[in-house]
Design a protein around this motif. Structure first.
Motif, short mmCIF file in Angstrom:
data_model
loop_
_atom_site.label_atom_id
_atom_site.label_comp_id
_atom_site.label_asym_id
_atom_site.label_seq_id
_atom_site.Cartn_x
_atom_site.Cartn_y
_atom_site.Cartn_z
N ASN A 41 11.29 4.02 -3.14
CA ASN A 41 12.32 3.72 -2.15
C ASN A 41 11.72 2.91 -1.01
N PHE A 42 12.43 1.86 -0.60
CA PHE A 42 12.02 1.04 0.52
C PHE A 42 13.11 1.09 1.59
N ASP A 43 12.77 1.61 2.75
CA ASP A 43 13.73 1.77 3.84
C ASP A 43 13.18 1.09 5.08
N ASN A 44 13.62 -0.18 5.28
CA ASN A 44 13.10 -0.99 6.37
C ASN A 44 11.57 -1.01 6.36
N CYS A 45 11.04 -1.21 5.19
CA CYS A 45 9.58 -1.25 5.00
C CYS A 45 9.07 -2.63 5.42
N ARG A 46 8.20 -2.66 6.42
CA ARG A 46 7.71 -3.92 6.96
C ARG A 46 6.34 -4.27 6.36
N VAL A 47 6.25 -5.45 5.77
CA VAL A 47 4.98 -5.92 5.22
C VAL A 47 4.72 -7.34 5.71
N SER A 48 3.47 -7.71 5.75
CA SER A 48 3.07 -9.02 6.21
C SER A 48 3.21 -10.07 5.11
N SER A 49 3.38 -11.31 5.52
CA SER A 49 3.40 -12.41 4.55
C SER A 49 2.07 -12.50 3.81
N ALA A 50 1.02 -11.96 4.43
CA ALA A 50 -0.30 -11.98 3.79
C ALA A 50 -0.34 -11.09 2.55
N ASP A 86 0.82 -1.20 0.00
CA ASP A 86 0.00 0.00 0.00
C ASP A 86 0.86 1.26 0.00
N ARG A 87 0.34 2.29 -0.62
CA ARG A 87 1.07 3.54 -0.78
C ARG A 87 1.51 4.14 0.56
N ASP A 88 0.65 4.05 1.57
CA ASP A 88 0.93 4.71 2.84
C ASP A 88 1.68 3.83 3.83
N THR A 89 2.27 2.73 3.37
CA THR A 89 3.03 1.84 4.26
C THR A 89 4.28 2.55 4.76
N PRO A 90 4.52 2.57 6.08
CA PRO A 90 5.75 3.20 6.60
C PRO A 90 7.00 2.58 5.98
N GLY A 91 7.96 3.44 5.62
CA GLY A 91 9.18 2.97 4.99
C GLY A 91 9.09 2.85 3.48
N PHE A 92 7.92 3.15 2.91
CA PHE A 92 7.71 3.09 1.46
C PHE A 92 7.47 4.51 0.96
N GLU A 93 8.36 4.99 0.11
CA GLU A 93 8.27 6.35 -0.42
C GLU A 93 8.18 6.32 -1.94
N ILE A 94 7.24 7.08 -2.48
CA ILE A 94 7.11 7.25 -3.92
C ILE A 94 7.48 8.70 -4.23
N ARG A 95 8.51 8.88 -5.03
CA ARG A 95 8.89 10.25 -5.37
C ARG A 95 9.05 10.41 -6.88
N ASP A 96 9.09 11.67 -7.30
CA ASP A 96 9.17 11.96 -8.72
C ASP A 96 10.39 11.30 -9.36
N GLY A 97 10.18 10.81 -10.58
CA GLY A 97 11.26 10.18 -11.31
C GLY A 97 11.96 11.16 -12.23
N TYR A 98 12.33 10.70 -13.41
CA TYR A 98 13.13 11.48 -14.34
C TYR A 98 12.24 12.17 -15.37
#
Length: 386
Positions: A216-225, A190-202
């Motif tokens: 960018n994923f910085d220690n982004c925690r997601v469930s096995s589900a 999901d977009r609002d998951t902590p540690g998940f950032e969407i930023r402008d590209g090129y």
């Protein structure tokens, strides 16, 4: 293979073409000027597609989608190819890989995507992993029933609008007869998951308004589900559901080439030099003849590959041929059209220079022309043991 369209297919072609000309063409100049599609235009287009009943036409009926076969869907994509990519994507074709959703994923991701309530994007490419996707560095480490994800994805189109991303991540290695191979797993994030950032590209010269993003994923925690399919089987899911995406690129290229060609023919008939229409000069008329021939060849190749898919026949080689030929054909058609228009072809008052710019990326994304040639030649040589 039947070459005539069924009544349903003709209805799809006529309806989508009318929609493209009436609802998408008028906004193209705005998108070019702003570099994005204004939110109110996006909402208006999406709602009109939903009202027509064409949203998620690519998703099989058993999952709640329109259930169009590959040939009919290819015809639909061909018509959408006439319009700006930033606008045609709003027409709503959720990623087929979502059909692999199970359990709670169905109501959280698949169904909202089909209803137009959520938008997805697919994240595979990395700065150091383009065609060689197995070299991806974005990785996930298991922590109890969760996964901790770190890494970067780039060139991710439509991520700026997405509510969630379908992300392919390395989750370890396994030994094979050819040495160690990374296990690739597909996650729904999901977009609002902590540690998940969407930023402008090129900034890209092709398809203005259809923006790419960096994830960018910085220690982004997601469930096995949130794993789509099984751990380590991400490519299996992709091969099951995403095999026809290159066919989509081919169909879009055919539609865009046809629009460009139509303008070239009209210009050649109306533009006069030395007392006659420039189309009467062999230097121009032969260009038109070659363009018409190539467009028709690309269309038959694309529809032929789609027909094979509908028949359950092996089609990887045919799809690669269609993608290769249609995208390279588009480059030639847009270039020749610009040549026919002369200096005016390069002016922003006409869409010709946009067609020319937009055409260039088609030979790169969804597998470069070189990758398509590799697929084709491999199919030729493998049966001979080479």
């Amino acid at each position: 293979m039947e070459f005539g369209l069924t009544q349903e297919q003709q209805m799809v072609v006529d309806t989508v073409r009318e929609f493209v000309e009436k609802e998408l063409y008028p906004h193209e100049a705005i998108v070019e000027a702003k570099g994005h599609v204004p939110a109110e235009i996006t909402r208006d287009i999406r709602q009109k597609v939903l009202d027509m009943g064409f949203y998620a036409a690519n998703i099989p009926e058993q999952f709640g989608g329109g259930g169009l076969d590959h040939v009919t869907m290819t015809l639909l994509e061909r018509e959408l190819g006439r319009a700006s990519q930033a606008l045609s994507v709003i027409f709503g074709r959720p990623s087929n890989i979502l059909c692999g959703c199970t359990g709670e994923q169905v109501e959280k991701y698949l169904n909202p995507a089909i209803r137009g309530e959520k938008i997805d994007c697919i994240a595979l490419t990395e700065p150091d992993a383009g065609s060689d996707v197995r070299s991806m560095k974005a990785s996930a480490i298991k922590d109890g029933d969760d996964w901790i994800i770190n890494g970067t994805k780039h060139f991710i189109t439509h991520a700026d609008e997405a509510d969630f991303a379908i992300v392919f991540i390395a989750t370890g290695e396994e030994e094979t007869s050819r040495g160690p191979k990374k296990r690739i797993t597909c996650f729904l994030i999901d977009r609002d998951t902590p540690g998940f950032e969407i930023r402008d590209g090129y900034q890209c010269v092709s398809h203005r308004g259809y923006n790419n993003s960096i994830l960018n994923f910085d220690n982004c925690r997601v469930s096995s589900a949130q794993i789509l399919g099984e751990e380590g089987c991400g490519f299996d899911e992709a091969n099951t559901w995403l095999g026809a995406t290159r066919l989509t690129v081919a169909a879009l290229a055919v539609g865009r080439a046809q629009r460009c060609f139509d303008m070239a023919v009209e210009w050649a008939a109306e533009r006069k030099q030395f007392g006659q229409a420039i189309g009467k000069f062999q230097g121009v008329s032969f260009k038109l003849a070659d363009m018409a021939t190539e467009i028709q060849a690309a269309e038959y190749m694309t529809l032929g590959a789609a027909w094979k898919l509908d028949q359950g026949l092996p089609a990887d080689q045919d799809i690669a041929m269609a993608k290769l030929y249609a995208t390279e054909m588009l480059g030639r058609v847009t270039d020749e059209t610009l040549q026919i228009f002369g200096g005016m072809g390069l002016m922003s008052e006409l869409p010709i220079e946009r067609f020319w710019r937009d055409a260039r990326v088609e030979r790169i994304w969804d597998g470069t022309s070189e990758i398509q040639r590799h697929i084709i030649s491999r199919g030729l040589l493998r049966p001979l043991g080479a």
